[in-house]
Design a protein around this motif. Structure first.
Motif, PDB file in Angstrom:
ATOM      1  N   ASP A  43       0.881  -1.286  -0.062  1.00 15.65           N
ATOM      2  CA  ASP A  43       0.055   0.022  -0.083  1.00 15.65           C
ATOM      3  C   ASP A  43       0.889   1.243   0.033  1.00 15.65           C
ATOM      4  O   ASP A  43       1.938   1.232   0.803  1.00 15.65           O
ATOM      5  CB  ASP A  43      -0.939  -0.001   1.403  1.00 15.65           C
ATOM      6  CG  ASP A  43      -2.217   1.076   1.200  1.00 15.65           C
ATOM      7  OD1 ASP A  43      -1.520   2.115   0.419  1.00 15.65           O
ATOM      8  OD2 ASP A  43      -2.951   0.866   1.779  1.00 15.65           O
ATOM      9  N   TRP A  45       0.403   4.096   0.824  1.00 19.30           N
ATOM     10  CA  TRP A  45       0.099   4.966   2.124  1.00 19.30           C
ATOM     11  C   TRP A  45       1.053   4.437   3.263  1.00 19.30           C
ATOM     12  O   TRP A  45       1.202   5.022   4.355  1.00 19.30           O
ATOM     13  CB  TRP A  45      -1.141   4.655   2.357  1.00 19.30           C
ATOM     14  CG  TRP A  45      -2.299   5.494   1.950  1.00 19.30           C
ATOM     15  CD1 TRP A  45      -3.154   5.345   0.835  1.00 19.30           C
ATOM     16  CD2 TRP A  45      -2.028   7.262   1.867  1.00 19.30           C
ATOM     17  NE1 TRP A  45      -3.644   6.801   0.424  1.00 19.30           N
ATOM     18  CE2 TRP A  45      -2.974   7.611   1.025  1.00 19.30           C
ATOM     19  CE3 TRP A  45      -1.214   8.168   2.711  1.00 19.30           C
ATOM     20  CZ2 TRP A  45      -3.156   9.012   0.691  1.00 19.30           C
ATOM     21  CZ3 TRP A  45      -1.377   9.622   2.525  1.00 19.30           C
ATOM     22  CH2 TRP A  45      -2.425   9.875   1.500  1.00 19.30           C
ATOM     23  N   TYR A  46       1.683   2.948   2.995  1.00 19.16           N
ATOM     24  CA  TYR A  46       2.715   2.673   3.977  1.00 19.16           C
ATOM     25  C   TYR A  46       3.875   3.661   3.986  1.00 19.16           C
ATOM     26  O   TYR A  46       4.727   3.839   5.081  1.00 19.16           O
ATOM     27  CB  TYR A  46       3.085   1.299   3.945  1.00 19.16           C
ATOM     28  CG  TYR A  46       1.976   0.257   4.120  1.00 19.16           C
ATOM     29  CD1 TYR A  46       0.723   0.623   4.720  1.00 19.16           C
ATOM     30  CD2 TYR A  46       2.179  -1.135   3.567  1.00 19.16           C
ATOM     31  CE1 TYR A  46      -0.238  -0.506   4.847  1.00 19.16           C
ATOM     32  CE2 TYR A  46       1.212  -2.032   3.849  1.00 19.16           C
ATOM     33  CZ  TYR A  46       0.004  -1.721   4.233  1.00 19.16           C
ATOM     34  OH  TYR A  46      -1.048  -2.723   4.481  1.00 19.16           O
ATOM     35  N   ILE A 144      -4.702   2.531   9.845  1.00 17.34           N
ATOM     36  CA  ILE A 144      -3.733   2.104   8.900  1.00 17.34           C
ATOM     37  C   ILE A 144      -2.584   1.554   9.424  1.00 17.34           C
ATOM     38  O   ILE A 144      -2.073   2.104  10.618  1.00 17.34           O
ATOM     39  CB  ILE A 144      -3.274   2.912   7.620  1.00 17.34           C
ATOM     40  CG1 ILE A 144      -2.504   2.109   6.608  1.00 17.34           C
ATOM     41  CG2 ILE A 144      -2.276   3.886   8.490  1.00 17.34           C
ATOM     42  CD1 ILE A 144      -2.084   3.012   5.613  1.00 17.34           C
ATOM     43  N   PRO A 146       0.849  -0.042   8.941  1.00 12.45           N
ATOM     44  CA  PRO A 146       1.934  -0.277   7.923  1.00 12.45           C
ATOM     45  C   PRO A 146       2.606  -1.534   8.037  1.00 12.45           C
ATOM     46  O   PRO A 146       2.827  -2.318   9.010  1.00 12.45           O
ATOM     47  CB  PRO A 146       3.028   0.914   8.152  1.00 12.45           C
ATOM     48  CG  PRO A 146       2.037   2.081   8.792  1.00 12.45           C
ATOM     49  CD  PRO A 146       1.312   1.211   9.848  1.00 12.45           C
TER      50      PRO A 146
END
Lengths: 537, 354
Positions: A43, A45-46, A144, A146
């Motif tokens: 992802d 966004w990690y 989220i 990670p």
């Protein structure tokens, strides 16, 4: 990108190719790009989260290093003008500043880990308590998480502490440091390598050689065998038991303990074999993380052999600092004065042990089952310590027993079963359900006839042929471990290393492993092959 | 240097042996689609058939074609040489590619497409994909068909290396898997028609319990675009594309007025013939208490025979498909096939198998 996936295999092969085709001085850049791609593939966004960790720990370490160097230079320049007390005060002032930087770095990174990983758990716990008073529940946030955050947080904080302690030299190049944190074979599931161990391997010269390639490739394939053929297949039976935990009798708990041991061993060590083997193929030696754990004759030995780098992290950065910390020393002093010398001496060690295992449990997962699992391990280790005089007396009375093979095997089986029992907490993921399952072994065991007439086996979602295949695979792993351990004792290289001397045998082993993995592995449509369990930490 | 050569040779040899072993394993593990899910054999059987004789009519579509149209009856009654390239839940783009594939071997005069599959605009099921695509001969057409069909859980590689998909069958292999791993399989269809002799009467007209609720009255645009491509392909090759809807025991049995109207409009716009055969059931003599093997969803052999006689007349009289009974190469092959068809019918009816 999951390690057992075809995408990863293609990715790893391409990385390997580009790595060796690139001039040596730029190979670390290839690894960095590959690591960021691998990480981002999960992802994108990690990436900002890992970037925060990389940036903050790198900056803090750099400032600490610069401050220490400046202090050292100042001290050397003014040494003649300063009295001993002044020098001491000067050093202490510098250390205080560096400690503040360290604390800031630790707070940011452990804070990030705590917020992202444990907020949901904390809110659920609060809701559990407030529900007793019929209060409205709080909304559980969905944050989220990670990939591998627990691993890279530990790796980066270890680096920070090592720099503070003067054990590691700060890395001046941010990109190189980013590679140390995000190095793709180890970012998801470890090992939690120390900077001093991994950095020279990552940035040092790499030479393509047959020994590394052959040993690494066998290790990778062996890892896939353990993961895809053993762990993922056995997991089908485990899932069948866990799904019906409330209705099944004690015999199923015994089966779960045995089968889940195969799952977790295959999963963890298999994943590690892939990471270590792949790194080896690039001429990078990673720290070994498992060392024949199921041959351990005691719990303490087991934890010295299982997830070694995690255990070492907790020992170096939690247990020891905690044991010798000011409050603990005060507690010890108070204990000696009020409760006697023996208790006073034990107090800080016991408290530090329990706290360390509490944190170990919490690190494994944001849930009560992991916390109870950690504390139980701590309690077992403390009880073992208390029983040491008893064992000593026993061995004094029977001096030749410890050297007998059957006795050490018996101890290993006892440790294996005990650890398996505790491990089932991780499997059921629910403390009351696990305890009920344990009780069922005593009060509602069922009949061994269910096992012999095949009723139990049939209920677990695997055909008799698959059970036979699984059994043979476990036997094969056992045989290889035994041979490797004997080789280690005799000072010889393990099987995978020795194969490089015999290209024909190496080729046969590799071909055989590929065939076995492809034919008997649990992958593809119809299988819910789980990702590596430590990858979920 | 010598050491390096030995290592390279070992790697090369291992790779060769491995590829060979995986190919062989794939052959053994590949479902043979004989006892179970025989529909999976249909696609592959076309190649042996077209090698013997070419076809003037080619049927493409889902189960409603391979359970409805009997090439042996079309030959016997009208002298039409035909083949049914149907397969279970054949999606419209699969029909397109199966047609494109067939055009590599022959150019029929008429292509009949059953329109039921137009209800699907997206890949549906891995199992049905496999049954349709695995039997296709390798070509760019098959590659395109796979690419268009794979569901999210599938990979193209598993079509190249079937062992990746079917490896888990190792513990359920039967004698059949070994027997037909490398040798030819017996033919299970009659020129693509899959015979069903059982009878399971339809309880009522249009069983509401089986009737799907129509949430969107329009057929998927993507499905219609594939139909467009099929029409273009036929036009390019000078083939008459005919649209049909096979009969079921009710007008509203998984087929809707709204869809029917869209097909009518489409056919009119493209100048294609469209035959909705549902209302003609009574005229063709279909008896839903006798002519279906699954409660009215599909026809059994007696129902398919009636439909084939009915539709054969359309092919022959309205679409002018030639009668080739007097042409020797055709007659010889087709007489044998007709005889095989009746033998199979007698055998299945006698054995009580459906």
């Amino acid at each position: 990108m999951s390690l057992p996936s075809l995408t990863f295999l293609v990715f790893a092969a391409l990385t390997l190719l580009v790595f060796w085709l690139t001039p040596d001085r730029w190979r670390w850049v290839v690894l960095l790009i590959a690591s960021l791609l691998f990480y981002g593939a999960g992802d994108w966004w990690y990436l900002p989260f890992v970037a925060v960790t990389v940036l903050t720990t790198w900056l803090m370490a750099r400032w600490m290093g610069q401050r220490a160097a400046r202090d050292e230079a100042d001290l050397n320049a003014r040494r003649a003008d300063m009295s001993r007390e002044e020098r001491k005060a000067f050093k202490a002032a510098g250390k205080r500043v560096r400690r503040r930087m360290l604390i800031l770095g630790l707070v940011i990174n452990f804070g990030l880990l705590a917020v992202l990983k444990y907020t949901g758990f904390a809110v659920q716990t609060v809701n559990g308590i407030t529900s007793l008073f019929h209060a409205a529940p709080l909304t559980v946030p969905s944050l989220i998480l990670p990939l591998g955050i627990s691993f890279y947080t530990f790796r980066s904080t270890a680096y920070l502490i090592d720099v503070y302690r003067g054990k590691a030299t700060p890395q001046g190049n941010l990109a190189r440091y980013a590679l140390f944190i995000t190095y793709f074979p180890a970012v998801v599931q470890g090992p939690i390598s120390r900077y001093n161990d991994l950095a020279p391997a990552l940035f040092g010269p790499h030479r393509l050689n047959w020994g590394d390639m052959s040993a690494g490739s066998v290790r990778v394939l062996w890892g896939y065998f353990k993961k895809v053929v053993v762990a993922d297949t056995a997991m089908i039976a485990v899932r069948a038991i866990v799904a019906n935990a409330g209705q099944l009798r004690g015999i199923y708990t015994v089966i779960l303990i045995l089968v889940y041991s195969a799952v977790i061993y295959g999963d963890f060590t298999g994943g590690m074999d892939i990471s270590i083997g792949l790194s080896r193929m690039m001429g990078i030696r990673l720290t070994e993380n498992f060392c024949y754990p199921f041959s351990s004759v005691s719990t303490q030995e087991y934890w010295n052999r299982w997830h070694i780098t995690m255990g070492a992290w907790f020992t170096d950065y939690v247990f020891y600092p905690l044991s010798v910390s000011g409050p603990m020393q005060k507690l010890s002093k108070w204990g000696r004065a009020h409760l006697g010398r023996a208790v006073g001496m034990r107090l800080p060690v016991y408290l530090a042990t329990l706290l360390t295992w509490f944190l170990t449990g919490l690190w494994h997962g944001a849930a009560w089952n992991f916390i109870v699992w950690g504390l139980l391990n701590g309690v077992i280790i403390l009880i073992s310590n208390e029983c040491k005089p008893l064992y000593s007396r026993f061995h004094t009375r029977f001096p030749r027993l410890a050297s007998r093979r059957w006795y050490t095997d018996l101890c290993a089986v006892r440790t294996f079963l005990l650890m398996g029992l505790v491990r089932s907490l991780d499997c059921y993921r629910d403390v009351p359900v696990t305890f009920r399952a344990w009780v069922s072994m005593l009060w509602d065991f069922g009949s061994w006839a269910d096992l012999t007439n095949g009723a139990v086996i049939r209920n677990l979602g695997l055909s008799p042929a698959v059970w036979v295949m699984l059994g043979l695979s476990v036997l094969m792993i056992f045989a290889v471990c035994r041979a490797d351990k004997a080789a280690q004792t005799a000072g010889r290289a393990p099987l995978a290393e020795r194969l490089s001397e015999h290209p024909v045998r190496w080729a046969m082993v590799c071909g055989g492993l590929v065939l076995v993995v492809l034919l008997f592995g649990s992958y593809g449509i119809g299988f819910d092959a789980s990702d590596f369990i430590y990858g979920q930490v | 240097m010598k050491k390096k050569c030995i290592r390279a040779l070992c790697i090369l040899l291992t790779l060769c042996i491995l590829i060979g072993a995986l190919w062989a394993a794939g052959r053994v593990l590949w479902p043979k689609y004989l006892t179970a899910s025989p529909e999976g054999s249909l696609t592959a059987e076309y190649y042996a058939d077209v090698a013997e004789v070419s076809h003037d009519v080619l049927f493409v579509g889902d189960c409603e074609v391979y359970e409805s149209f009997i090439p042996a009856v079309l030959w016997e009654q009208y002298g039409i040489s035909s083949y049914v390239r149907g397969s279970a839940q054949q999606l419209v783009w699969q029909s397109y590619y199966l047609l494109e594939d067939a055009l590599r071997y022959e150019t029929p005069q008429v292509v009949v497409f059953n329109v039921l599959a137009l209800k699907y605009g997206e890949p549906q099921s891995e199992a049905y994909n496999r049954m349709t695509l695995d039997g296709m001969a390798w070509s760019q057409t098959k590659v395109n068909a796979i690419r268009a069909s794979v569901t999210e859980e599938e990979s193209f590689l598993s079509y190249l290396l079937p062992v990746l998909r079917f490896h888990s069958r190792w513990d359920e292999l039967t004698a059949e898997d070994w027997r037909y791993a490398f040798g030819a399989k017996p033919t299970i269809s009659d020129s693509g028609y899959l015979m069903q002799t059982g009878i399971q009467p339809a309880d009522s007209e249009g069983d509401d319990a089986l009737h799907e609720t129509l949430t969107d009255p329009s057929l998927p645009a993507s499905a219609l675009s594939w139909l467009d491509r099929m029409a273009d392909l036929c036009e390019e090759k000078g083939i008459a594309l005919v649209l049909v809807k096979s009969p079921t025991n009710s007008w509203r049995y998984w087929w809707y007025d709204e869809w029917d109207q869209q097909i009518r409009d489409y056919a009119a716009e493209r100048g294609l013939a469209y035959y909705n055969l549902i209302p003609d059931g009574e005229a063709m003599g279909l008896d839903w208490s006798q002519d279906t093997y699954d409660g009215g969803i599909h026809l059994n052999v007696t129902g398919a025979e009636k439909l084939s006689v009915w539709f054969g007349r359309i092919l022959s009289q309205e679409l002018h498909v030639p009668d080739r009974r007097a042409e020797e190469p055709y007659a010889q092959v087709w007489d044998g096939r007709v005889s095989d068809f009746y033998d199979r019918w007698a055998s299945l009816a006698g054995s009580g198998k459906s």
